[in-house]
Design an enzyme around this catalytic site. Structure first.
Site, mmCIF file in Angstrom:
data_model
loop_
_atom_site.group_PDB
_atom_site.id
_atom_site.type_symbol
_atom_site.label_atom_id
_atom_site.label_comp_id
_atom_site.label_asym_id
_atom_site.label_seq_id
_atom_site.Cartn_x
_atom_site.Cartn_y
_atom_site.Cartn_z
ATOM 1 N N GLY A 1 0.809 -1.223 0.000
ATOM 2 C CA GLY A 1 0.000 0.000 0.000
ATOM 3 C C GLY A 1 0.840 1.270 0.000
ATOM 4 N N GLU B 1 16.987 -0.209 -2.674
ATOM 5 C CA GLU B 1 16.864 -0.357 -4.126
ATOM 6 C C GLU B 1 17.304 0.934 -4.794
ATOM 7 O OE1 GLU B 1 12.895 -1.284 -5.680
ATOM 8 O OE2 GLU B 1 13.296 -3.366 -5.209
ATOM 9 N N HIS C 1 4.834 1.823 -14.065
ATOM 10 C CA HIS C 1 4.557 0.637 -13.252
ATOM 11 C C HIS C 1 3.648 -0.263 -14.089
ATOM 12 C CE1 HIS C 1 3.144 -1.479 -9.422
ATOM 13 N NE2 HIS C 1 2.329 -1.922 -10.371
ATOM 14 N N ARG D 1 -2.070 -12.238 -3.822
ATOM 15 C CA ARG D 1 -3.474 -12.077 -3.424
ATOM 16 C C ARG D 1 -4.248 -11.470 -4.579
ATOM 17 N NH1 ARG D 1 -3.390 -6.512 -3.202
ATOM 18 N NH2 ARG D 1 -1.412 -5.613 -2.561
HETATM 19 P P1 ADP Z 1 -2.932 -3.240 -5.006
HETATM 20 O O1 ADP Z 1 -1.557 -3.702 -5.385
HETATM 21 O O2 ADP Z 1 -3.959 -4.281 -4.973
HETATM 22 O O3 ADP Z 1 -3.293 -2.009 -5.699
HETATM 23 P P2 ADP Z 1 -2.533 -1.683 -2.695
HETATM 24 O O4 ADP Z 1 -1.060 -1.569 -2.514
HETATM 25 O O5 ADP Z 1 -3.318 -0.522 -3.138
HETATM 26 O O6 ADP Z 1 -2.804 -2.955 -3.521
HETATM 27 O O7 ADP Z 1 -3.164 -2.219 -1.361
HETATM 28 C C1 ADP Z 1 -4.498 -2.630 -1.296
HETATM 29 C C2 ADP Z 1 -5.084 -2.277 0.018
HETATM 30 O O8 ADP Z 1 -4.493 -3.018 1.030
HETATM 31 C C3 ADP Z 1 -4.896 -0.839 0.401
HETATM 32 O O9 ADP Z 1 -6.039 -0.518 1.131
HETATM 33 C C4 ADP Z 1 -3.652 -0.848 1.248
HETATM 34 O O10 ADP Z 1 -3.673 0.220 2.154
HETATM 35 C C5 ADP Z 1 -3.781 -2.184 1.920
HETATM 36 N N1 ADP Z 1 -2.518 -2.915 2.116
HETATM 37 C C6 ADP Z 1 -1.677 -3.336 1.161
HETATM 38 N N2 ADP Z 1 -0.701 -4.080 1.663
HETATM 39 C C7 ADP Z 1 -0.922 -4.149 2.996
HETATM 40 C C8 ADP Z 1 -0.276 -4.792 4.077
HETATM 41 N N3 ADP Z 1 0.822 -5.527 3.895
HETATM 42 N N4 ADP Z 1 -0.807 -4.658 5.305
HETATM 43 C C9 ADP Z 1 -1.913 -3.918 5.490
HETATM 44 N N5 ADP Z 1 -2.573 -3.308 4.503
HETATM 45 C C10 ADP Z 1 -2.090 -3.405 3.287
HETATM 46 P P1 ADP Z 2 4.109 -1.588 -2.273
HETATM 47 O O1 ADP Z 2 4.401 -2.954 -1.727
HETATM 48 O O2 ADP Z 2 3.851 -0.584 -1.229
HETATM 49 O O3 ADP Z 2 3.116 -1.637 -3.379
HETATM 50 P P2 ADP Z 2 6.210 -1.386 -4.299
HETATM 51 O O4 ADP Z 2 7.545 -1.986 -4.086
HETATM 52 O O5 ADP Z 2 5.287 -2.097 -5.201
HETATM 53 O O6 ADP Z 2 5.519 -1.134 -2.895
HETATM 54 O O7 ADP Z 2 6.397 0.094 -4.796
HETATM 55 C C1 ADP Z 2 5.303 0.999 -4.864
HETATM 56 C C2 ADP Z 2 5.582 2.053 -5.907
HETATM 57 O O8 ADP Z 2 6.767 2.793 -5.574
HETATM 58 C C3 ADP Z 2 5.878 1.503 -7.294
HETATM 59 O O9 ADP Z 2 4.708 1.227 -8.015
HETATM 60 C C4 ADP Z 2 6.686 2.638 -7.908
HETATM 61 O O10 ADP Z 2 5.864 3.676 -8.334
HETATM 62 C C5 ADP Z 2 7.507 3.102 -6.732
HETATM 63 N N1 ADP Z 2 8.797 2.387 -6.692
HETATM 64 C C6 ADP Z 2 9.055 1.235 -6.053
HETATM 65 N N2 ADP Z 2 10.357 0.840 -6.235
HETATM 66 C C7 ADP Z 2 10.905 1.785 -7.009
HETATM 67 C C8 ADP Z 2 12.232 1.969 -7.540
HETATM 68 N N3 ADP Z 2 13.218 1.120 -7.277
HETATM 69 N N4 ADP Z 2 12.459 3.069 -8.315
HETATM 70 C C9 ADP Z 2 11.463 3.956 -8.566
HETATM 71 N N5 ADP Z 2 10.212 3.839 -8.097
HETATM 72 C C10 ADP Z 2 9.922 2.779 -7.314
HETATM 73 MG MG MG Z 3 3.316 -2.708 -5.144
#
Ligand code: ADP
Ligand code: ADP
Ligand code: MG
Length: 454
Positions: free
Chosen positions: A163, A199, A207, A291
């Site tokens: 999130g 990273e 993305h 998920r």
């Molecule tokens: P998606 O990749 O499905 O778009 P998001 O990153 O937007 O997922 O997360 C989906 C929802 O779950 C959001 O409401 C986010 O705040 C919540 N969320 C995501 N990962 C976690 C986590 N590890 N623990 C708690 N809430 C999470």
């Molecule tokens: P989450 O688990 O919260 O979804 P992600 O690792 O998927 O976290 O990263 C969320 C967002 O942050 C990515 O969709 C991208 O926009 C940005 N991001 C993540 N890693 C990088 C990176 N190495 N360089 C630039 N942007 C990044």
């Molecule tokens: Mg992500």
């Protein structure tokens, strides 16, 4: 097939899962916190059980109460939705040890891929491109050392993150320590885990993520890609499928990597591999979501595959009902996440009573909502209240449909992100598909120059 499923979630995703169960002839048990007594998911389920107080830790993260509710109500499976316990392998193990099925991947694969730094190591072993970095959790000193080696700017990221939480950008060496400590605190607060990894910061990437689906018999297919580059603070706001503006060759490479990863780890559910793509079309795996995702709907409408129903069937042990060549793209889809937030106040949550609600409709317009007129949005949870998904034969038609849908959508009583989404849909670079993850932050800077808007 399962007889009765407990849905360990709330809001629109709980409603979505209950609908899928109904179509499969499965009884449903909703769970709710005290604040959610009147929530929509509680009203449409066959049964409901209160599992605790308002804060997530007392209810939607309360493992004992959730599993007891499932056992006492005679459920044979639990669907975790997204967020909350959905990527918690320990929870999945507990569910299975109580004789229930966890609707998601098997706990071993979840452990391997749900944790971000483990997943990166696994992908590295499979030969899938990853962003240069530490590839594993590091201390402050180790993190700084590695950052100097790979060169600033870098991102500090929480291994258990999700999130958009637990991520910090560090531009210079002297900012590292403060950023590390902030990310560490946020990660402990949200994920009860202090593991952080490093990273390299990829400049202005897109993305792009690939939806996959594997079963318990070794079959695996991809369901094409989604472009989720429109993000604010690393959290997605608007998603579309398929992606405009990247080559067919790159897309094929991404699908190939996603299926290879899925087969390589024995992935047995729906899941998503997230990649960053730079302007030269270099691509890097960043994480896997083990998920169902918020934006699964855009894939559903362009492929005509019900991901949630299939996820349930796979968990029951059925083989995939289709082969790769059966999955085709039928058009373009866009999803707008509608959040109860005040865009004029730094997107602060805006909970409260929904006095009036008018939902859009018509051909190619899908609404996945967790609210209704007269409902009071509680302040304890995520501010996303509904999603508008539009589908059309061409991308331009789809954009137009979404603009019209947002014009019809009226929510009175709380502040929402509708107008913000509407303005994005009119930006020439969005219309052309020329955008990356920096689009929204840059756009907000522009908007802030005009005090009337934001
Ligand atoms: P998606 O990749 O499905 O778009 P998001 O990153 O937007 O997922 O997360 C989906 C929802 O779950 C959001 O409401 C986010 O705040 C919540 N969320 C995501 N990962 C976690 C986590 N590890 N623990 C708690 N809430 C999470
Ligand atoms: P989450 O688990 O919260 O979804 P992600 O690792 O998927 O976290 O990263 C969320 C967002 O942050 C990515 O969709 C991208 O926009 C940005 N991001 C993540 N890693 C990088 C990176 N190495 N360089 C630039 N942007 C990044
Ligand atoms: Mg992500």
């Amino acid at each position: 097939m399962f007889k009765k499923i407990l849905i360990a979630n709330r809001g629109e995703i709980a409603v979505r899962i209950i609908r899928a169960c109904k179509e499969l002839g499965i009884q449903t048990v909703a769970v709710y916190s005290k604040a959610d007594e009147n929530a929509l998911h509680v009203q449409i389920a066959n049964e409901s059980v209160c599992i605790g107080d308002n804060l997530p830790k007392d209810s939607y993260l309360n493992v004992e109460n959730i599993i007891s509710a499932a056992c006492l109500s005679g459920c044979d499976a639990i669907h975790p939705g997204f967020g909350f316990l959905s990527e918690n392998a320990k929870f999945a193990r507990m569910v299975e040890s109580c004789g229930l099925t966890f609707i998601g991947p098997n706990p071993d694969v979840m452990e391997k891929m749900g944790n971000k730094s483990y997943a990166i190591q696994t992908m590295k072993e499979l030969g899938i491109p990853i962003v240069p970095g530490s590839y594993k959790p590091v201390s402050l000193e180790e993190g700084l050392e590695i950052s100097k080696e790979i060169g600033f700017p870098v991102l500090i990221k929480a291994s258990s993150g999700g999130g958009g939480k637990g991520i910090r950008l560090v531009n210079r060496e002297d900012e590292f320590e403060a950023a590390y400590n902030e990310a560490r605190e946020e990660s402990i607060k949200f994920f009860k885990d202090d593991a952080l990894y490093i990273e390299k910061f990829v400049k202005n990437p897109k993305h792009i993520e690939v939806q996959i689906m594997g079963d318990k018999h070794g079959n695996c297919v991809h369901l094409f890609e989604r472009n989720c580059s429109l993000q604010r603070r690393n959290q997605k706001m608007l998603e579309e499928a398929p992606c405009q503006g990247i080559s067919k060759e790159l897309k094929n490479k991404l699908y190939e990597c996603a299926v290879k990863a899925c087969k390589g780890v024995g992935y047995d559910s729906v899941g998503t591999l997230e990649f960053l793509v730079d302007s030269d079309e270099n691509f890097y795996f960043i994480e896997m979501n083990t998920r169902i995702q918020v934006e699964h709907c855009v894939t559903e409408v362009v492929t005509n595959v019900d991901l949630v129903k299939n996820m349930i069937k796979i968990a029951f042990g059925l083989p995939l009902a289709f082969k790769q060549e059966d999955i085709k793209l039928h058009g373009y889809a866009i999803e707008c996440r509608i959040n109860a937030e005040d865009i004029k106040n730094d997107f602060r949550p805006s909970p409260g009573l929904i006095k009036f609600l008018n939902l859009p409709g018509g051909m190619g317009v899908r609404i996945d909502s967790g609210v209704y007129p007269g409902y009071t949005i509680p302040p304890y949870y995520d501010s996303m209240i509904l999603k508008v998904i539009c589908f059309a034969k061409t991308r331009l038609e789809c954009i137009r449909k979404m603009r019209e849908a947002l014009e019809e959508l009226i929510i009175d009583g709380v502040k929402t992100t509708i107008e913000f989404q509407y303005v994005i849909l009119h930006q020439p670079n969005f219309v052309l598909g020329h955008y990356d993850t920096s689009f929204i932050e840059n756009f907000l800077k522009e908007l802030k120059k005009d005090a009337r808007f934001i």
